[in-house]
Design a protein around this motif. Structure first.
Motif: not given
Length: 512
Positions: A55, A319-320, A352-353, A355, A359
């Motif tokens: 993030q 990233r996620q 999976y995030r 933000n 999650r």
């Protein structure tokens, strides 16, 4: 005539002035040779700074220095973690250093490709070694000139991290840093990245949040120098990759053997355990052990030691996205049920995030159940499940979950399929105080076990409701008091299996 000559004279007299003015404008506007241009911006370095969770980081300081001319410019990241640094030269390469308090400084070399005038450089930062970075901010209170209100809010954030425990996750530390950044001014936050920087970071920089591109590097302000001296006099606490605890519990169980008219029981438990947690680049390893020695009244079944151990490994992929795996062993106990058995499980996970605080996790599990006196109950129980979690501040969260399982026992009498929805919430109350609560409802449908209902035989169906509540209070930094309650209501069309149970416990822990 006067009235007619005046204008004519005026126009004739003004003609030379207009000509001279036009000549001056053309002279100043004429292009100069390239060699005489000074301070013209010709290189632009752009990029995004993200944290270990992928993030964007707001307020990170990105500083670029020309390796050939030593010209330095810097900029802070915006709300999307982006920065743009303008360099008054066309050359390079450039040394880019990014600092963010609580993170390890990141340094890389940016090299021009072909004849591009916009150089891209994105940076991903890792957490530093400070177990409680908010406490480190408070140590520089005087040099940062914190107000009383700021100090009070920062103490609350620092207490929520429970520095004596290792159960605090990276996400909670990142949330705490974000909350601390919102408490401080932009100038104070920039001072942290400069004056209270991690040992080993490079040149000291100016304690301002943003410097115009054409401005030269400035000298640190007196407040920044005093903060730096305070940081040197008070070195950062050493990282604690491992910790342990011992504790004592007194419990009351209204139905210890889970029968219709089960006996009440009072118990005394001695607990001990430890954790080890190590973070590498993008990878987190965690080991845990908990042991308990039990003595209950009105029963001999539970008067034996229990052991629980686990190892987990998590790896950030992008990233996620993240993957992980957890292995667990339970001896004389159960990770979920109040049943005396041994359990061995392996659980791969995919996360999976959306933000930093939201999650979604998918997982599978392969569980082995082994009973002390098996009569066909030993089983293999594959499971699949999903969890959704929302973090609340530095140490709070709520989540919902669902799971499907198939209990493939040795005997067909104990084979069933099941569904288990659940919800949980955890939130801080005040400094050092925290409550946790959860509810789960398990549905079991046996595939071949019949029970008599009136004059007919039907397949057995069980429903199990479990609700838990716990209040935790940190005392004197290394002591912890835990008051817990567990309620279970077990319903079945086999009336012999129906029961209710209340379990109350009071535990005192000492962390080492």
């Amino acid at each position: 005539m006067e009235s007619r000559e005046g204008p004519m004279v005026s126009r004739r007299a003004g003609a030379p002035r207009h000509s001279r003015l036009l000549a001056l404008l053309l002279a100043f506007g004429a292009p100069w040779p390239a060699a005489t241009q000074v301070g013209i911006v010709t290189d632009t370095i752009t990029g995004t700074v993200t944290g270990p969770d992928g993030q964007p980081l707001i307020g990170a300081i990105a500083q670029a220095t020309s390796i050939t001319s030593q010209v330095t410019r810097r900029q802070s990241t915006d709300a999307r973690g982006r920065f743009t640094i303008l360099i008054p030269e066309s050359g390079g390469p450039y040394q880019l250093v990014v600092r963010y308090f609580g993170m390890k400084p990141s340094s890389l070399t940016v090299v021009r490709q072909a004849h591009e005038d916009r150089l891209a450089a994105s940076v991903r930062m890792d957490l530093g070694a400070l177990p409680n970075p908010i406490a480190a901010i408070l140590s520089g209170r005087d040099s940062l000139r914190l107000s009383a209100a700021q100090a009070a809010r920062l103490r609350g954030i620092a207490d929520s991290l429970h520095p004596q425990r290792l159960a605090v996750s990276d996400s909670h530390i990142l949330q705490a840093l974000e909350r601390a950044r919102s408490v401080l001014t932009a100038y104070q936050w920039a001072q942290l990245s400069d004056a209270l920087r991690t040992t080993g970071s490079r040149q000291p920089a100016s304690p301002v949040a943003s410097v115009p591109a054409a401005a030269p590097q400035t000298t640190p302000a007196p407040q920044a120098r005093s903060a730096e001296q305070a940081a040197q006099q008070q070195p950062a606490p050493a990282p604690r990759p491992c910790s342990g605890y011992t504790g004592f519990s007194n419990v009351y169980d209204s139905n210890i053997d889970h029968s219709q008219l089960g006996p009440e029981s009072y118990g005394v438990l001695v607990v001990l355990g430890g954790q080890y947690r190590q973070r590498f680049s993008g990878t987190t390893l965690e080991l845990r052990y908990d042991g308990v020695f039990r003595r209950y009244t009105n029963t001999d079944i539970w008067n034996r030691p229990g052991h629980s151990a686990s190892v987990s490994l998590a790896q950030r992929l992008a990233r996620q996205w993240a993957v992980g795996a957890v292995g667990e062993v339970e001896i004389n106990g159960s990770a979920e049920d109040r049943v005396l058995r041994n359990e061995y499980s392996v659980r791969p996970e995919l996360e999976y995030r959306f933000n930093r605080s939201t999650r979604l996790q998918l997982y599978g599990e392969y569980l082995l159940k082994r009973y002390p006196n098996p009569q066909g109950q030993d089983a293999v129980a594959p499971r699949v499940g999903v969890r959704f979690r929302q973090l609340l501040g530095a140490s709070g969260s709520w989540g919902v979950s669902g799971r499907y399982e198939y209990n493939r026992a040795d005997s067909t009498r104990y084979r069933f399929i099941g569904w288990t929805p659940g919800v949980d919430i955890a939130t801080p109350l005040w400094p050092g105080g925290r409550i946790e609560s959860s509810v789960r409802y398990r549905i079991r449908r046996y595939t071949s076990r019949l029970v008599d209902v009136g004059v007919t035989e039907v397949l057995r169906r069980d429903d199990d409701l479990v609700a838990t509540f716990a209040w935790q209070q940190a005392l004197y930094r290394v002591w912890e008091l835990v008051l817990s309650y567990r309620y279970e209501s077990y319903q079945s069309n086999d009336t012999r299996r129906v029961f209710r149970d209340h379990l109350v416990g009071l535990t005192v822990k000492r962390w080492w």
